[in-house]
Design an enzyme around this catalytic site. Structure first.
Site, PDB file in Angstrom:
ATOM      1  N   ALA A  61       0.853  -1.202   0.000  1.00 12.45           N
ATOM      2  CA  ALA A  61       0.000   0.000   0.000  1.00 12.45           C
ATOM      3  C   ALA A  61       0.882   1.243   0.000  1.00 12.45           C
ATOM      4  CB  ALA A  61      -0.888  -0.020   1.240  1.00 12.45           C
ATOM      5  N   GLY A 100       0.839  -5.202   0.921  1.00  7.61           N
ATOM      6  CA  GLY A 100      -0.239  -5.282  -0.065  1.00  7.61           C
ATOM      7  C   GLY A 100       0.241  -5.858  -1.386  1.00  7.61           C
ATOM      8  N   GLU A 103      -0.048  -9.433  -0.943  1.00  7.02           N
ATOM      9  CA  GLU A 103      -1.485  -9.779  -0.947  1.00  7.02           C
ATOM     10  C   GLU A 103      -2.019  -9.799  -2.375  1.00  7.02           C
ATOM     11  OE1 GLU A 103      -2.310  -6.713   2.031  1.00  7.02           O
ATOM     12  OE2 GLU A 103      -3.232  -8.297   3.242  1.00  7.02           O
ATOM     13  N   GLU A 123       3.898  -5.175   7.422  1.00  5.09           N
ATOM     14  CA  GLU A 123       2.918  -4.245   7.991  1.00  5.09           C
ATOM     15  C   GLU A 123       3.109  -4.025   9.487  1.00  5.09           C
ATOM     16  OE1 GLU A 123       2.223  -6.516   5.736  1.00  5.09           O
ATOM     17  OE2 GLU A 123       0.648  -5.854   4.364  1.00  5.09           O
TER      18      GLU A 123
HETATM   19  N1  3HC Z   1       4.609   3.487   0.120  1.00  2.00           N
HETATM   20  C1  3HC Z   1       5.106   4.695  -0.188  1.00  2.00           C
HETATM   21  N2  3HC Z   1       6.411   4.959  -0.314  1.00  2.00           N
HETATM   22  C2  3HC Z   1       7.242   3.930  -0.137  1.00  2.00           C
HETATM   23  C3  3HC Z   1       6.810   2.643   0.176  1.00  2.00           C
HETATM   24  C4  3HC Z   1       5.415   2.439   0.304  1.00  2.00           C
HETATM   25  N3  3HC Z   1       4.903   1.241   0.581  1.00  2.00           N
HETATM   26  N4  3HC Z   1       7.874   1.854   0.318  1.00  2.00           N
HETATM   27  C5  3HC Z   1       8.953   2.621   0.064  1.00  2.00           C
HETATM   28  N5  3HC Z   1       8.574   3.873  -0.202  1.00  2.00           N
HETATM   29  C6  3HC Z   1       9.432   5.005  -0.555  1.00  2.00           C
HETATM   30  C7  3HC Z   1      10.346   5.412   0.577  1.00  2.00           C
HETATM   31  O1  3HC Z   1       9.696   6.319   1.453  1.00  2.00           O
HETATM   32  C8  3HC Z   1      11.501   6.053  -0.160  1.00  2.00           C
HETATM   33  O2  3HC Z   1      11.089   7.343  -0.501  1.00  2.00           O
HETATM   34  P1  3HC Z   1      12.155   8.542  -0.569  1.00  2.00           P
HETATM   35  O3  3HC Z   1      13.146   8.145  -1.623  1.00  2.00           O
HETATM   36  O4  3HC Z   1      11.326   9.712  -0.903  1.00  2.00           O
HETATM   37  O5  3HC Z   1      12.770   8.613   0.792  1.00  2.00           O
HETATM   38  C9  3HC Z   1      11.580   5.226  -1.430  1.00  2.00           C
HETATM   39  O6  3HC Z   1      10.318   4.565  -1.546  1.00  2.00           O
HETATM   40  C10 3HC Z   1      12.665   4.184  -1.444  1.00  2.00           C
HETATM   41  O7  3HC Z   1      12.566   3.463  -0.219  1.00  2.00           O
HETATM   42  P2  3HC Z   1      13.863   3.009   0.586  1.00  2.00           P
HETATM   43  O8  3HC Z   1      14.776   4.162   0.740  1.00  2.00           O
HETATM   44  O9  3HC Z   1      13.385   2.312   1.797  1.00  2.00           O
HETATM   45  O10 3HC Z   1      14.513   2.003  -0.471  1.00  2.00           O
HETATM   46  P3  3HC Z   1      15.103   0.562  -0.237  1.00  2.00           P
HETATM   47  O11 3HC Z   1      15.454   0.068  -1.582  1.00  2.00           O
HETATM   48  O12 3HC Z   1      16.136   0.598   0.817  1.00  2.00           O
HETATM   49  O13 3HC Z   1      13.898  -0.328   0.338  1.00  2.00           O
HETATM   50  C11 3HC Z   1      11.686  -1.272   0.451  1.00  2.00           C
HETATM   51  C12 3HC Z   1      12.758  -0.599  -0.439  1.00  2.00           C
HETATM   52  C13 3HC Z   1      12.194  -2.628   0.913  1.00  2.00           C
HETATM   53  C14 3HC Z   1      10.430  -1.436  -0.373  1.00  2.00           C
HETATM   54  C15 3HC Z   1      11.429  -0.392   1.683  1.00  2.00           C
HETATM   55  O14 3HC Z   1      11.192   0.925   1.261  1.00  2.00           O
HETATM   56  C16 3HC Z   1      10.260  -0.836   2.489  1.00  2.00           C
HETATM   57  O15 3HC Z   1      10.388  -1.690   3.336  1.00  2.00           O
HETATM   58  N6  3HC Z   1       9.085  -0.225   2.251  1.00  2.00           N
HETATM   59  C17 3HC Z   1       7.908  -0.452   3.042  1.00  2.00           C
HETATM   60  C18 3HC Z   1       7.183  -1.681   2.550  1.00  2.00           C
HETATM   61  C19 3HC Z   1       5.957  -1.891   3.402  1.00  2.00           C
HETATM   62  O16 3HC Z   1       5.959  -1.748   4.593  1.00  2.00           O
HETATM   63  N7  3HC Z   1       4.841  -2.259   2.733  1.00  2.00           N
HETATM   64  C20 3HC Z   1       3.624  -2.467   3.409  1.00  2.00           C
HETATM   65  C21 3HC Z   1       2.793  -1.223   3.322  1.00  2.00           C
HETATM   66  S1  3HC Z   1       1.322  -1.325   4.312  1.00  2.00           S
HETATM   67  C22 3HC Z   1       0.305  -2.322   3.419  1.00  2.00           C
HETATM   68  O17 3HC Z   1       0.660  -2.820   2.385  1.00  2.00           O
HETATM   69  C23 3HC Z   1      -1.050  -2.490   4.007  1.00  2.00           C
HETATM   70  C24 3HC Z   1      -1.835  -3.556   3.327  1.00  2.00           C
HETATM   71  O18 3HC Z   1      -1.642  -4.786   3.976  1.00  2.00           O
HETATM   72  C25 3HC Z   1      -3.256  -3.230   3.383  1.00  2.00           C
END
Ligand code: 3HC
Ligand code: NAI
Length: 718
Positions: A61, A100, A103, A123
């Site tokens: 997400a 997501g 998912e 998450e």
């Molecule tokens: N949404 C929005 N922005 C995101 C994002 C996301 N899910 N994941 C990463 N980004 C952004 C970061 O904020 C960063 O932005 P910036 O350059 O402006 O600072 C950019 O993407 C790159 O991220 P990283 O610097 O962390 O890059 P890495 O290559 O080191 O890591 C990653 C990539 C492994 C994808 C890491 O960013 C990460 O762990 N992201 C979060 C993933 C996550 O938690 N997903 C679950 C979201 S909640 C969800 O899905 C709910 C659902 O179940 C309903």
């Protein structure tokens, strides 16, 4: 958004397009729904592949949209649309399938992953649970214990492990999208009845209750008050005990509960804060985007004690050649053994390549003549460090960065010992340096922007989160620790016990209370500093024994040190341990008696101190210093402080960091409580709310991302 194309005539390809991680924004979700309808309506299309642009399937997400009103199609109907499709849908997983994103993949009928891809449900780290059917589908696919592990820890798995667990159907070293297209063609026309995970019965192992009981115990032990891990367990429980549709309702209820919680807000703030600190700026205007790091190939470490050993390991593991210098022979041979052990453990536990051959040991500082960067880690003694910096300045080739790991000494004073003060910065690692993720990069007034950029980049290469901070006593972390510790000592004087103070702080979520930490790091460390500051005076009684420079001072720590109680290393400190080096802290009746005697000697009457007072005095004093640091321009923004406290000082991540926490409590409330305690303790300057804190509180408690606007106004106006 999502692009649509047709491949080989019969495969509809949906490509997620939302850089950098193809997060499922409203536009992406809308695109997927529209393109699915299109693929299903085109008679020539027999199967569908979903992939992500630029070699990344999907990062889940879009977290940036969480704060705003929801627009676009929701995720749950979207995944149901995909799963219910009458044509086979194949996920081509490259790079990442997280949250997501996973998912989405689980709603597809097949999953093909590239061997370098990672998958997971992170998450929980954002204070959430997988809320688009992840908690209901994953246990149906891989069983309850494995699903509980992945969902409650948020750990990422490799494609190989995902294959082993049964999450993906095929792993390829070749192009995963091409492989998915081929696969999609091969399953065209086959029945999809056995491919819709929501229709699978959830496995019910015979020891189900015990499994859930163990999972709950495990999350209670490690969560330190975070609510998401336990809620994840409840959601998986629903998968086992309820039919799919009911389970989804339960997942939605639990997700909403977490989504609106303060903890989720704190964790999501922290997620962005940890990334924001890499966009550093300094008080004199240097910035990350205009400063180019210098190349570093070979580094040296001077002093192979506790810190130097860990730094050597970190450098070698990151691929740098290291010259490790220690003047004491015995220390040198012990250090060689210790470093080897750390490298071997790193290789065994984390698969880090063994890097023995990267390190050359020497007992002479002359060995550093050809390195590009030096990190000094000798004793915390200004005179010694000055001598070392003079030597380094004479021996090293021109242009070499000279860095110090000092915990708080003046960087500028050290820089002034060298021929090129602009090449000097602090690289303040935290113990154990090869494990702890934090690095404070301390710039002095003369440090050049490219030197700051180099140190920041070095930290990143070593797997650290680097935070740039200005030069002052204790920098950010240790400077804020001082008023926190001070309050803890005063509370003992007024009637509390170390156990009581620690319990309150641990219930708040700290990994360890302040007195346990003090025992672990050694009471003698602070004692030495206080001695060199002239604060430790010969034993005396009466009020003057507790006053230094007109302010209240507690000599309790000094008195314990005088009795040889240095903490764990001597088996006695604020607690007692079964032996020197023992780890399990037990309340010490001797200490309680000593405190009573001390109070009697100094005319102090013990009073009952409640939970609220312990928490407010310790935390608000620390927070107030944080605002002073912002006001002084030592940290560029609240995110810097919060990241330092979470990664370096055990501040509970689900509370966002001290500055975020202050905002959640309400800055006006923090001011009011500080004023309240200041009235009672007028001799404690640290309880006087600083001007920036007052100003922010008076301007209506603005959201934390707006603080910089106030901070950036000329500081003299505060
Ligand atoms: N949404 C929005 N922005 C995101 C994002 C996301 N899910 N994941 C990463 N980004 C952004 C970061 O904020 C960063 O932005 P910036 O350059 O402006 O600072 C950019 O993407 C790159 O991220 P990283 O610097 O962390 O890059 P890495 O290559 O080191 O890591 C990653 C990539 C492994 C994808 C890491 O960013 C990460 O762990 N992201 C979060 C993933 C996550 O938690 N997903 C679950 C979201 S909640 C969800 O899905 C709910 C659902 O179940 C309903
Ligand atoms: P330590 O006492 O464990 O090790 C210092 C080492 O430096 C000793 O092995 C000593 O023999 C060696 N040494 C002294 N003079 C030397 C010289 N001229 N050349 C080469 N080696 C020399 O000290 P520790 O704990 O590793 O601390 C080192 C520095 O790191 C200090 O400035 C300290 O404040 C800082 N620091 C310490 C932390 C900790 O938790 N121990 C945390 C963060 C910073």
């Amino acid at each position: 958004m999502a692009l649509y194309s047709r491949v080989s005539g019969s495969v509809g390809m949906i490509t997620l397009q939302n850089p950098p991680v193809n997060a499922l924004s409203a536009a992406v979700r809308q695109g997927i729904v529209d393109m699915m309808h299109r693929a299903l309506s085109e008679p020539e299309v027999k199967s569908v592949v979903i992939c992500g642009q630029n070699g990344k399937f999907c990062g889940g997400a879009d977290i940036r949209e969480f704060g705003a009103k929801m627009t676009g199609p929701p995720l749950v109907p979207m995944v149901h649309l995909i799963e219910a499709a009458s044509k086979p849908v194949v996920a081509a997983i490259e790079g990442i399938a997280l949250g997501g994103g996973l998912e989405l993949a689980l709603s597809c009928h097949y999953r093909i992953a590239h061997s370098k891809a990672t998958l997971g449900f992170p998450e929980v780290a954002l204070g959430l649970l997988p809320g688009a059917g992840g908690t209901q589908r994953l246990p149906r696919l891989i069983g309850v214990p494995a699903a509980l592990d992945l969902i409650t820890t948020g750990r990422h798995v490799t494609a190989a492990e995902a294959r082993q667990l049964g999450i993906v159907d095929e792993v390829t070293d070749l192009n995963a999208v091409d492989a998915a297209v081929k696969f999609a063609q091969s399953v065209t026309g086959k029945s999809l009845d056995a491919r819709r995970i929501s229709t699978y019965p959830c496995p019910r192992p015979p020891d189900l209750d015990a499994i859930f009981e163990r999972a709950m115990q495990q999350v209670r032990r490690s969560a330190r008050g975070a609510i998401a891990p336990g809620t994840c367990v409840q959601a998986v429980h629903a998968a086992v005990t309820l039919p799919y549709a009911k389970g989804m309702e339960r997942e939605r209820e639990l997700f909403s509960l977490l989504f609106t919680s303060g903890q989720a807000r704190a964790l999501q703030y922290y997620f962005f804060a940890q990334r924001a600190v890499s966009r550093w700026s300094t008080a004199n205007g240097a910035r990350w985007d205009t400063s180019k790091p210098r190349p570093v190939r070979k580094a040296a470490v001077i002093g192979l004690g506790t810190m130097g050993r860990g730094i050597t390991v970190s450098l070698a593991q990151a691929g740098f050649s290291v010259v490790a210098v220690e003047t004491q022979e015995q220390q040198l041979s012990e250090a060689k053994q210790a470093v080897s052990g750390m490298l071997e453990r790193g290789a065994k536990r984390r698969g880090v390549p063994l890097a023995h051959d990267k390190i050359k040991y020497s007992c002479s500082v002359q060995a550093v003549a050809d390195v590009d960067l030096v990190i000094e880690a000798v004793f915390e003694d200004m005179a010694l460090k000055k001598t070392v910096f003079q030597q380094l300045s004479a021996i090293c080739k021109p242009g070499v960065l000279l860095c110090t790991n000092t915990s708080g000494l003046d960087i500028d004073e050290l820089a002034s010992q060298t021929q090129s003060p602009e090449l000097v910065v602090g690289m303040h690692f935290f113990a154990p340096a090869h494990v702890m993720q934090l690095l404070e990069v301390v710039y002095g007034p003369r440090s050049s922007p490219e030197v700051v950029a180099t140190a920041m980049q070095m930290g990143k290469k070593m797997g650290k989160v680097s935070v740039a901070v200005g030069n002052c006593r204790g920098f950010v972390g240790n400077r804020m620790l001082k008023p926190y510790l001070e309050q803890a000592f005063f509370l003992l004087e007024e009637g509390a016990t170390p156990e009581q103070v620690d319990q309150v702080l641990e219930e708040f979520g700290f990994a360890m209370g302040v007195f346990k930490v003090s025992d672990l790091s050694g009471l003698d460390v602070g004692w030495k500093v206080r001695k060199s500051d002239g604060l430790v005076s010969p034993a005396s009684t009466g009020t003057s024994a507790r006053i230094r420079g007109g302010s209240r001072y507690s000599p309790l720590g000094d008195l314990l040190c005088e009795r040889g109680r240095f903490g764990q290393k001597t088996g006695r400190g604020w607690y007692q341990y079964d032996k020197p080096g023992g780890r399990v802290a037990k309340p010490d009746p001797w200490l309680h008696g000593f405190l009573e005697e001390y109070r009697a000697q100094h005319g102090l009457v013990a009073r009952h101190i409640d939970h609220q007072e312990v928490l407010e005095r310790c935390l608000y004093a620390l927070i107030n210093e944080g605002f002073q640091i912002l006001q002084d321009g030592i940290a560029a923004g609240p995110e810097d402080i919060d990241v330092i406290y979470v990664l370096g000082y055990g501040w509970p991540r689900h509370r966002g960091g001290p500055m975020f926490y202050a905002g959640q409590v309400g800055l006006d409330k923090v001011v009011e409580r500080l004023e309240h305690y200041q009235q009672i303790h007028p001799d404690v300057p640290g309880l006087q709310p600083c001007s920036l804190l007052r100003k922010l509180a008076a301007s209506g408690n603005p959201a934390i991302h707006k603080w910089r606007e106030v901070i950036q106004k000329p500081r003299s106006q505060l």
